[in-house]
Design a protein around this motif. Structure first.
Motif, mmCIF file in Angstrom:
data_model
loop_
_atom_site.group_PDB
_atom_site.id
_atom_site.type_symbol
_atom_site.label_atom_id
_atom_site.label_comp_id
_atom_site.label_asym_id
_atom_site.label_seq_id
_atom_site.Cartn_x
_atom_site.Cartn_y
_atom_site.Cartn_z
ATOM 1 N N SER A 82 0.699 -1.112 0.170
ATOM 2 C CA SER A 82 0.102 -0.004 0.123
ATOM 3 C C SER A 82 1.009 1.329 0.118
ATOM 4 N N ILE A 83 0.627 2.108 -0.657
ATOM 5 C CA ILE A 83 1.326 3.563 -0.821
ATOM 6 C C ILE A 83 1.139 4.388 0.144
ATOM 7 N N LYS A 84 2.332 4.779 0.999
ATOM 8 C CA LYS A 84 2.224 5.666 2.017
ATOM 9 C C LYS A 84 2.142 6.883 1.489
ATOM 10 N N ARG A 85 0.824 7.540 1.185
ATOM 11 C CA ARG A 85 0.459 8.649 0.579
ATOM 12 C C ARG A 85 1.343 9.768 1.295
ATOM 13 N N SER A 86 1.416 10.050 2.662
ATOM 14 C CA SER A 86 1.855 11.461 3.263
ATOM 15 C C SER A 86 3.578 11.189 2.892
ATOM 16 N N VAL A 87 4.201 10.028 2.984
ATOM 17 C CA VAL A 87 5.590 10.080 2.748
ATOM 18 C C VAL A 87 5.850 10.311 1.149
ATOM 19 N N VAL A 88 4.868 9.954 0.110
ATOM 20 C CA VAL A 88 5.179 10.501 -1.118
ATOM 21 C C VAL A 88 5.103 11.752 -1.562
ATOM 22 N N THR A 89 3.865 12.344 -0.916
ATOM 23 C CA THR A 89 3.515 13.842 -1.245
ATOM 24 C C THR A 89 4.538 14.613 -0.454
ATOM 25 N N LYS A 90 5.139 14.277 0.792
ATOM 26 C CA LYS A 90 6.147 15.178 1.288
ATOM 27 C C LYS A 90 7.441 14.987 0.730
#
Length: 587
Positions: free
Chosen positions: A568-576
């Motif tokens: 599952s993609i770690k959305r907050s990590v990606v956007t940061k």
């Protein structure tokens, strides 16, 4: 016999399938090393004696850090049989995470896979005072071999002590603490009882409709509750469990062993499908037309069997020419694949069923041990696009805001040392999953999004990114994607392209091979992706459509920290990490 403690599975296994010669197996130096149920139970018994001799007491925390292997099961069963608490840990996390878990759980003993893992934790051991001993499954200069514990148990059996200890272990007692950060990055210790895991294993046992003569391939991490619970279920059914050599050799192992089932995540199915399509697209003339025709036919397969006679006739032809080769690629015996951890594209579910490779999708969380609902092979218990029917004794209700609430015998005891956090998520006995959903026909659970992922644009419109992302991944050009746009005028996306597909596309279109960095800047590739997004956008309302995107050359992996172990993609990590690209989109 009644199974009330995790180690009861072993006694049940030995009594029910006493002749089983390959209960567990793994490949070592090119050969499959198999353990009979007798060998399995003897090793666990001697390990338990050894742990008692080492002073392990009821309630002690014992950690394991290892890829999937029979040894993982030996430790798991031995630890539970002496009343200790198993703390299984991912072998891919950072040293600081190991330090946190060892100290937070007050781990007293650690079993590791070998030298590489020892090197990963050696520097934090002086900072983890509760850890008194580290044992290794393989030769490691600085850590004794776990076989020393077995030998200690053989030299000094503790049958009477073990019997007394086990008599005092009850089903609702804490059995394991599983540390999970999920997609939020906040690490929590989920406390599960014996009954939590047993209830889930027994409730899911009818799903595969397989037994003692069948084999399963296991490759998802055993330290994650999903694969661990399924391993218990497979042992209950007498299904042989073979551990894949590694991710790269999954298909090779499937073909060699001709396994009957495996658990998977949508990410793997997408990768397999993409490779199949890439081979099909390399065909010319009539063969290519037949391949494309078979795909289109498969995408329109009615899972409930309401296909016309003409459709079935066409499917029989497609099966002979195309889909039979898919089954061969999966070993020829694959009866069922259980998919979980993330949403499965509806079209993939349909086409695998059309190809005679049944995929059943389920849903759950670590906190629910994990399964809440699952599609099955039984008539009336399967609906593509949903995560199936509720397990027996598991309840679900949909809150006013659409959140899925659940309770049942699978619900965790709570978060370790986090009473306030536990009380936040379990209210009046109902666990707040954080997922949004609905019940179709008051029977099938459908996931519609993640509560915390949804965002509102500056125009006041709500966007559920999960559904958009899954739809966009139907494009062969798109490997991974995160939709952004909170408090902005429109939705946009960060995209990791499918570089394998791009390589094939360049070859067919007379373009030179490009590196990842070159590909994301190539005007033709950007144009092709834009055109695909435009087509898929027609399925959404204006405020949900992806109006702009940026391409990313780096693939998101577990090792890089961008995805969880269940992919599952770690959305907050990606956007940061790519905030500069987000800023560029909305500047």
């Amino acid at each position: 016999m009644k199974i009330e403690r995790l180690f009861d599975f072993l006694e049940y296994y030995k009594n029910t399938y006493p002749q089983k010669q390959d209960a567990l197996a793994s490949k070592i130096d090119g050969e499959w090393v198999k353990y009979s149920i007798t060998e399995y139970t003897d090793i666990v018994r001697d390990l338990a004696y050894g742990l008692i001799n080492l002073g392990v007491k009821k309630g002690d925390k014992i950690a394991s850090i290892s890829p999937n292997a029979p040894e993982w099961n030996f430790i798991d069963m031995a630890v539970s049989s002496v009343g200790a608490i198993h703390v299984p840990i991912y072998p891919t996390i950072s040293s600081s995470d190991y330090e946190y878990i060892f100290n937070h759980a007050e781990v007293s003993m650690v079993f590791i896979s070998g030298k590489a893992m020892y090197n990963k934790i050696v520097d934090i051991l002086p900072k983890t005072p509760t850890v008194s001993k580290v044992y290794s499954f393989t030769d490691c200069k600085h850590a004794p071999n776990y076989k020393e514990v077995i030998e200690l148990g053989q030299k000094e059996p503790q049958a009477e002590k073990l019997k007394i200890i086990q008599a005092g272990i009850v089903t609702d007692e804490l059995a394991t603490i599983i540390y999970t950060s999920g997609t939020t990055g906040i690490m929590k210790g989920v406390m599960l009882s014996h009954n939590n895991l047993i209830s889930n294993a027994l409730a899911t046992s009818p799903v595969p409709q397989l037994g003692v003569e069948h084999k399963a391939l296991s490759f998802l991490p055993l330290c994650h509750v999903y694969e661990r619970m399924l391993n218990y279920m497979e042992q209950y059914n007498g299904i042989s469990i073979y551990y894949a050599e590694n991710m790269a050799k999954i298909i090779e192992n499937i073909q060699e062993l001709k396994v009957d089932m495996m658990s998977t995540v949508p990410r793997l199915l997408e990768k397999v499908y993409d490779k199949i399509v890439a081979k099909g697209e390399a065909l010319d003339g009539f063969k290519r037309k037949v391949f494309d025709w078979a795909l289109e036919l498969g995408f329109n397969y009615d899972i409930e069997g309401n296909n016309t006679a003409i459709y079935n006739m066409k499917l029989a032809i497609a099966d002979k020419l195309v889909f039979s080769k898919w089954r061969e690629a999966f070993g020829g015996n694959m009866s069922v694949m259980v998919s979980g951890g993330a949403a499965l594209q509806t079209r993939l579910g349909r086409i695998f069923w059309a190809a005679g490779i049944p995929v059943v999708e389920g849903y759950g969380l670590t906190e629910t041990s994990p399964v809440i609902s699952v599609n099955t092979l039984l008539s009336g218990e399967l609906m593509i696009g949903t995560v199936g029917v509720l397990l027996p004794e598991v309840e679900v209700k949909i809150a006013e805001d659409g959140e899925i609430l659940s309770k049942g015998p699978n619900l965790m005891l709570g978060y370790y040392k986090e009473k306030a956090l536990t009380e936040e998520v379990i209210v009046d006995g109902w666990f707040h999953t954080g997922d949004l959903g609905e019940l179709i026909d008051n029977k099938f659970l459908k996931i519609t999004g993640r509560k915390k992922d949804n965002f509102k644009t500056s125009m006041g419109k709500y966007v559920a990114p999960g559904h958009i992302e899954e739809t966009m991944k139907e494009s062969s050009f798109i490997d991974m994607i995160v939709v952004v746009g909170e408090n902005q005028k429109f939705a946009a996306a960060l995209i990791v392209p499918n570089f394998e597909h791009i390589k094939d596309w360049c070859s067919k279109n007379g373009k030179e091979a490009l590196s990842n960095e070159q590909a994301i800047d190539d005007a033709d590739i950007k144009k092709a992706i834009k055109e695909e997004i435009a087509i898929l956008n027609t399925r959404f309302g204006s405020h949900e459509q992806v109006k702009q995107f940026r391409l990313i050359a780096d693939e998101w992996t577990v090792e890089s920290g961008f995805v969880t172990a269940k992919m599952s993609i770690k959305r907050s990590v990606v956007t940061k990490a790519y905030q500069h690209l987000v800023d560029d989109i909305f500047k």
